[in-house]
Design a protein around this motif. Structure first.
Motif, PDB file in Angstrom:
ATOM      1  N   UNK A  32      74.659  20.071  23.953  1.00 56.55           N
ATOM      2  CA  UNK A  32      73.575  21.023  24.244  1.00 56.55           C
ATOM      3  C   UNK A  32      72.320  20.505  23.260  1.00 56.55           C
ATOM      4  N   UNK A  33      71.224  20.448  23.799  1.00 55.21           N
ATOM      5  CA  UNK A  33      70.215  19.979  23.014  1.00 55.21           C
ATOM      6  C   UNK A  33      68.855  20.991  23.062  1.00 55.21           C
ATOM      7  N   UNK A  34      68.139  20.900  21.975  1.00 50.58           N
ATOM      8  CA  UNK A  34      66.792  21.661  21.725  1.00 50.58           C
ATOM      9  C   UNK A  34      65.766  20.751  21.604  1.00 50.58           C
ATOM     10  N   UNK A  35      65.385  20.098  22.806  1.00 49.16           N
ATOM     11  CA  UNK A  35      64.481  19.286  22.689  1.00 49.16           C
ATOM     12  C   UNK A  35      63.001  19.403  22.976  1.00 49.16           C
ATOM     13  N   UNK A  36      62.076  18.519  22.350  1.00 49.26           N
ATOM     14  CA  UNK A  36      60.615  18.788  22.415  1.00 49.26           C
ATOM     15  C   UNK A  36      59.907  18.876  23.823  1.00 49.26           C
ATOM     16  N   UNK A  37      59.108  19.091  24.208  1.00 48.10           N
ATOM     17  CA  UNK A  37      58.160  19.004  25.653  1.00 48.10           C
ATOM     18  C   UNK A  37      58.012  17.431  25.641  1.00 48.10           C
ATOM     19  N   UNK A  38      58.452  17.157  26.918  1.00 42.68           N
ATOM     20  CA  UNK A  38      58.490  15.776  27.304  1.00 42.68           C
ATOM     21  C   UNK A  38      59.609  15.013  27.046  1.00 42.68           C
ATOM     22  N   UNK A  39      60.804  15.716  26.480  1.00 41.45           N
ATOM     23  CA  UNK A  39      62.040  15.131  26.096  1.00 41.45           C
ATOM     24  C   UNK A  39      63.224  15.656  27.024  1.00 41.45           C
TER      25      UNK A  39
END
Length: 97
Positions: A32-39
């Protein structure tokens, strides 16, 4: 699930290994990831990581540098994943589901 992740980070949620076949280990990993916008969640240096969404949409997996240091990345013919070839010739095949 555990608490909140820092933006731009990932954690492994499950890891299952099956070594029932000789000379072959099948591993399934969920992250599970908390990615930035565009990722979006991907793999960098054999670990879960946030990668550019363009890499995933185009299935150009080697652009996210998915293999460990010293390994060579190769795209599978049908773009369903990639291979990481180690200096001794051992090959890891990774498919995306």
């Amino acid at each position: 699930m555990t608490g909140q992740l820092a933006v731009g980070t990932c954690e492994i949620v499950t890891l299952d290994r099956d070594s029932s076949q000789p000379r072959r280990t099948i591993a399934r990993q969920t992250a599970r990831c908390a990615c930035r916008r565009g990722q979006i969640a991907g793999t960098t240096r054999a670990k879960p990581a946030c990668v550019d969404v363009r890499v995933v949409k185009s299935k150009q997996w080697c652009e996210m540098i998915p293999c460990s240091e010293g390994e060579i990345c190769g795209l599978l013919m049908n773009k369903s994943g990639w291979t990481c070839t180690q200096p001794g010739g051992r090959i890891k095949t990774i498919t995306v589901s």
